[in-house]
Structure formats: C-alpha cells, structure tokens
Design a protein around this motif. Sequence first.
Motif, mmCIF file in Angstrom:
data_model
loop_
_atom_site.group_PDB
_atom_site.id
_atom_site.type_symbol
_atom_site.label_atom_id
_atom_site.label_comp_id
_atom_site.label_asym_id
_atom_site.label_seq_id
_atom_site.Cartn_x
_atom_site.Cartn_y
_atom_site.Cartn_z
ATOM 1 N N PHE A 42 0.212 3.069 -9.635
ATOM 2 C CA PHE A 42 -0.842 4.016 -10.026
ATOM 3 C C PHE A 42 -0.412 5.417 -9.599
ATOM 4 O O PHE A 42 -0.348 5.717 -8.399
ATOM 5 C CB PHE A 42 -2.185 3.658 -9.364
ATOM 6 C CG PHE A 42 -2.668 2.271 -9.692
ATOM 7 C CD1 PHE A 42 -3.246 1.999 -10.923
ATOM 8 C CD2 PHE A 42 -2.533 1.238 -8.781
ATOM 9 C CE1 PHE A 42 -3.684 0.729 -11.235
ATOM 10 C CE2 PHE A 42 -2.972 -0.034 -9.075
ATOM 11 C CZ PHE A 42 -3.540 -0.296 -10.308
ATOM 12 N N GLU A 43 -0.135 6.243 -10.591
ATOM 13 C CA GLU A 43 0.332 7.596 -10.274
ATOM 14 C C GLU A 43 -0.777 8.442 -9.677
ATOM 15 O O GLU A 43 -0.549 9.241 -8.759
ATOM 16 C CB GLU A 43 0.889 8.256 -11.533
ATOM 17 C CG GLU A 43 1.463 9.640 -11.290
ATOM 18 C CD GLU A 43 2.060 10.244 -12.551
ATOM 19 O OE1 GLU A 43 2.455 11.416 -12.504
ATOM 20 O OE2 GLU A 43 2.124 9.538 -13.583
ATOM 21 N N ASN A 44 -1.993 8.258 -10.190
ATOM 22 C CA ASN A 44 -3.143 9.021 -9.713
ATOM 23 C C ASN A 44 -4.262 8.057 -9.325
ATOM 24 O O ASN A 44 -4.356 6.938 -9.850
ATOM 25 C CB ASN A 44 -3.662 9.990 -10.785
ATOM 26 C CG ASN A 44 -2.622 11.030 -11.185
ATOM 27 O OD1 ASN A 44 -1.989 11.640 -10.327
ATOM 28 N ND2 ASN A 44 -2.425 11.204 -12.481
ATOM 29 N N ILE A 45 -5.121 8.513 -8.430
ATOM 30 C CA ILE A 45 -6.316 7.769 -8.041
ATOM 31 C C ILE A 45 -7.521 8.606 -8.443
ATOM 32 O O ILE A 45 -7.670 9.764 -8.028
ATOM 33 C CB ILE A 45 -6.332 7.500 -6.523
ATOM 34 C CG1 ILE A 45 -5.180 6.574 -6.148
ATOM 35 C CG2 ILE A 45 -7.661 6.891 -6.097
ATOM 36 C CD1 ILE A 45 -5.094 6.271 -4.669
ATOM 37 N N SER A 46 -8.375 8.002 -9.279
ATOM 38 C CA SER A 46 -9.553 8.700 -9.790
ATOM 39 C C SER A 46 -10.793 7.904 -9.432
ATOM 40 O O SER A 46 -10.790 6.659 -9.485
ATOM 41 C CB SER A 46 -9.452 8.865 -11.315
ATOM 42 O OG SER A 46 -10.616 9.477 -11.829
ATOM 43 N N TRP A 60 0.824 -1.206 0.000
ATOM 44 C CA TRP A 60 0.000 0.000 0.000
ATOM 45 C C TRP A 60 0.860 1.259 0.000
ATOM 46 O O TRP A 60 0.516 2.246 -0.664
ATOM 47 C CB TRP A 60 -0.939 -0.006 1.204
ATOM 48 C CG TRP A 60 -2.064 -0.971 1.097
ATOM 49 C CD1 TRP A 60 -2.250 -2.109 1.824
ATOM 50 C CD2 TRP A 60 -3.179 -0.896 0.208
ATOM 51 N NE1 TRP A 60 -3.397 -2.755 1.440
ATOM 52 C CE2 TRP A 60 -3.992 -2.027 0.437
ATOM 53 C CE3 TRP A 60 -3.561 0.012 -0.783
ATOM 54 C CZ2 TRP A 60 -5.162 -2.266 -0.262
ATOM 55 C CZ3 TRP A 60 -4.735 -0.228 -1.490
ATOM 56 C CH2 TRP A 60 -5.525 -1.361 -1.229
ATOM 57 N N PHE A 61 1.965 1.241 0.720
ATOM 58 C CA PHE A 61 2.810 2.440 0.806
ATOM 59 C C PHE A 61 3.486 2.747 -0.526
ATOM 60 O O PHE A 61 3.774 3.916 -0.836
ATOM 61 C CB PHE A 61 3.862 2.241 1.905
ATOM 62 C CG PHE A 61 4.656 3.472 2.196
ATOM 63 C CD1 PHE A 61 4.061 4.590 2.760
ATOM 64 C CD2 PHE A 61 6.020 3.513 1.912
ATOM 65 C CE1 PHE A 61 4.800 5.734 3.038
ATOM 66 C CE2 PHE A 61 6.764 4.655 2.193
ATOM 67 C CZ PHE A 61 6.149 5.767 2.761
ATOM 68 N N ASN A 62 3.743 1.717 -1.328
ATOM 69 C CA ASN A 62 4.392 1.910 -2.630
ATOM 70 C C ASN A 62 3.402 1.847 -3.782
ATOM 71 O O ASN A 62 3.790 1.590 -4.927
ATOM 72 C CB ASN A 62 5.483 0.851 -2.826
ATOM 73 C CG ASN A 62 6.640 1.032 -1.861
ATOM 74 O OD1 ASN A 62 7.481 1.914 -2.029
ATOM 75 N ND2 ASN A 62 6.673 0.202 -0.835
ATOM 76 N N GLU A 97 -9.952 13.182 -8.470
ATOM 77 C CA GLU A 97 -8.647 12.675 -8.890
ATOM 78 C C GLU A 97 -7.564 13.353 -8.066
ATOM 79 O O GLU A 97 -7.591 14.561 -7.852
ATOM 80 C CB GLU A 97 -8.417 12.916 -10.384
ATOM 81 C CG GLU A 97 -7.111 12.296 -10.898
ATOM 82 C CD GLU A 97 -6.975 12.409 -12.411
ATOM 83 O OE1 GLU A 97 -5.905 12.034 -12.922
ATOM 84 O OE2 GLU A 97 -7.941 12.872 -13.054
ATOM 85 N N GLU A 98 -6.640 12.531 -7.570
ATOM 86 C CA GLU A 98 -5.545 13.048 -6.753
ATOM 87 C C GLU A 98 -4.352 12.121 -6.907
ATOM 88 O O GLU A 98 -4.487 10.949 -7.251
ATOM 89 C CB GLU A 98 -5.973 13.106 -5.285
ATOM 90 C CG GLU A 98 -4.951 13.727 -4.344
ATOM 91 C CD GLU A 98 -4.587 15.160 -4.730
ATOM 92 O OE1 GLU A 98 -3.571 15.321 -5.436
ATOM 93 O OE2 GLU A 98 -5.318 16.091 -4.323
ATOM 94 N N LYS A 99 -3.164 12.663 -6.684
ATOM 95 C CA LYS A 99 -1.959 11.856 -6.770
ATOM 96 C C LYS A 99 -1.965 10.801 -5.661
ATOM 97 O O LYS A 99 -2.358 11.076 -4.530
ATOM 98 C CB LYS A 99 -0.718 12.736 -6.662
ATOM 99 C CG LYS A 99 -0.484 13.595 -7.907
ATOM 100 C CD LYS A 99 0.861 14.279 -7.841
ATOM 101 C CE LYS A 99 1.152 15.015 -9.130
ATOM 102 N NZ LYS A 99 1.236 14.112 -10.296
ATOM 103 N N THR A 100 -1.511 9.629 -6.006
ATOM 104 C CA THR A 100 -1.553 8.515 -5.066
ATOM 105 C C THR A 100 -0.680 8.761 -3.852
ATOM 106 O O THR A 100 -1.065 8.452 -2.720
ATOM 107 C CB THR A 100 -1.101 7.218 -5.767
ATOM 108 O OG1 THR A 100 -1.928 6.995 -6.916
ATOM 109 C CG2 THR A 100 -1.204 6.028 -4.837
ATOM 110 N N ASN A 101 0.513 9.329 -4.057
ATOM 111 C CA ASN A 101 1.403 9.553 -2.925
ATOM 112 C C ASN A 101 0.898 10.633 -1.983
ATOM 113 O O ASN A 101 1.408 10.777 -0.874
ATOM 114 C CB ASN A 101 2.823 9.884 -3.396
ATOM 115 C CG ASN A 101 2.844 11.086 -4.335
ATOM 116 O OD1 ASN A 101 1.828 11.745 -4.565
ATOM 117 N ND2 ASN A 101 4.012 11.372 -4.875
ATOM 118 N N VAL A 102 -0.094 11.407 -2.423
ATOM 119 C CA VAL A 102 -0.717 12.389 -1.542
ATOM 120 C C VAL A 102 -1.804 11.732 -0.703
ATOM 121 O O VAL A 102 -1.948 12.022 0.492
ATOM 122 C CB VAL A 102 -1.293 13.561 -2.355
ATOM 123 C CG1 VAL A 102 -2.074 14.520 -1.459
ATOM 124 C CG2 VAL A 102 -0.178 14.310 -3.077
#
Length: 304
Positions: A152-156, A145-147, A162-167
């Motif tokens: 997936f660069e973004n989660i929509s 989950w942490f990586n 839509e937002e960046k996954t690492n955020v």
Amino acid sequence: MAGEHRPGEPAVGERPVGDGPVGGPAVSEGAVGAGGDELVVVPLRHWGRWVGGAVILAVLGALGWALADAKIDYAAVPGFFTHDIMLRGLVNTVLLALAAQAGAIVLGVLIALLRRSANPVARWFAAGYVWLFRGLPVLLQILLWFNLALVFENISVFGLFEEKTNVLVTAFVAALLGLGLNESAYMAEIVRAGLNSVDHGQVEAAKAIGMTPATTLRRVVLPQAMRVIIPPTGNNFINMLKGTSMASVIGFLELIHAANNIASRNLQIMETLLAAAAWYMVVVSVASVGQHFLERHYGKGVAR
C-alpha cells in the motif's frame, strides 16, 4: 498373670532398644546399658546435599575462572554502560515495551470480552484474531508491518486523511504494531482465564442488586480476576522488554542496535554486549519488583 514382666521384654512405657521415632533419626543399639543409660540419637547424614553443593560450587568456580581469564576488557564495560548511544537505546527500549504492553492490555481485554460475548460473530472474530496474531512469529509480523509500503503506497482514512505509508509506518510504529498485536493475542487468553476464574455467583449477586454489566465487570469481576491476571502479565512484560531486541533488524535504535553501533566504531564487541546485557538485567529486575508489589496488592485477603 496380668502385670507380670517377662524376661527379655521391655517394661511398660519403655521403648524397645534400637527403635527410633517414626520418620526420625535412628537410635544406636549399643547406647543402652544395664544401668538404664539414656538413648543416644544418631543424626542422619545428608551426603547428597554436600556432594550436590560441592559440584555446583566447582562449576561456578570454573566458570568464574574462565571469565576472568577471557580476553575481555572489563574496565571498558562501565564506559559503554553510560555511553550516550547506549542510554538512548535504553530509553527507546523501555518506551517501546511500555507502549506495546499498554496497547496489548487494552486490546487483550477487548478481545477477551468478545470471546465471552453472546454474539456468535463477535466470538468468531475474537477467536480468529487470537489464532492469527498468536500463530505468526513476532519477527515476521514486524517485518510485514515495516514493508507495508510495498503493498500500500498510501494510507487513506475515508478520504479525510491520506499519507504515504513509509512516512506513517516508521521503524518504531512497525515494531510497536508487531510486538503489541502479538502480545494482545496472549493477553486476550490471560484475561479470559482470569474472568473465568471468578465464580458466576458473584455476577448473579451483582445483577440481583441492580448493577449494570459494565459496573459488575469493573467493581466485582475484574478486582477478583486481577490476582489471576497479574502474574502472567508481569512475565509477558518481562518478555516484552527482551523482545524489543527484534526491532534491531529494521534499524530501530534499542539496546542491541545501540551496542552494535558502538562496537562498529571500536570493535569491542563483547564489551558493548556485556553493557547491554547489564542494562537488560537492570530493567528486568525493576519490572520484577513492580510485579511483586502488584501481586501483593491484588492478593490481599487471599489465603496463601
């Protein structure tokens, strides 16, 4: 002749010399004299208990002596116990454990109901869910989950969000997902076992008086299943409190990570770890007390 007393035989109502009660202490044979003296009871000697107790005390004494002679600054431990970083780690540990356990209970109940569903697709989905999240190690799930941003660069969400996954997937969220999903698989089996422990006649009786399935579950089945569900759930929550330490590998500030941060500044590693260990014992003891009262509440009316 009837009633005749033969020499050498005990009189009517008299116990033979040397015989004691069944399973009781032995009787001294020489304690009975010609004048009819009372029998003397010889108590059993439990030498094994004394030897076992002496060995345990000797081991504890040796351990205490070794710890007292160890190169540990015990006077510094209380200061680390109340250190601001340690207290923040304590709060994060408790919050993470509570959030993960709460989510696991909700998902576990849902998956357990799907396992009992008449829909074969729902049953197979629930079985696969338990197989997957119970089969993977918790630490591996946390790291996956942490990586997640590497895959997936973004989660929509249906184009609406839509937002960046690492955020979105922070260290706390990754630890929450890893711990909660793993625990939900175990909770599903615990809840299923609790539901199966309720006699089916209870459900039939509820249907006979017109109760809906949801009302039957809430008013009849779950209250009786809770006395089976609570003990293992309490044990799992205690494991959850300790399992939060695995979140330290992804930089989440819990008790172990807080102890490492403090030790990196003053190099008093054992002292800070002892302070963290003391906090773990405190929170586990509080959780154990809560489990005791929950078990007693839901165990009312049940013969023990």
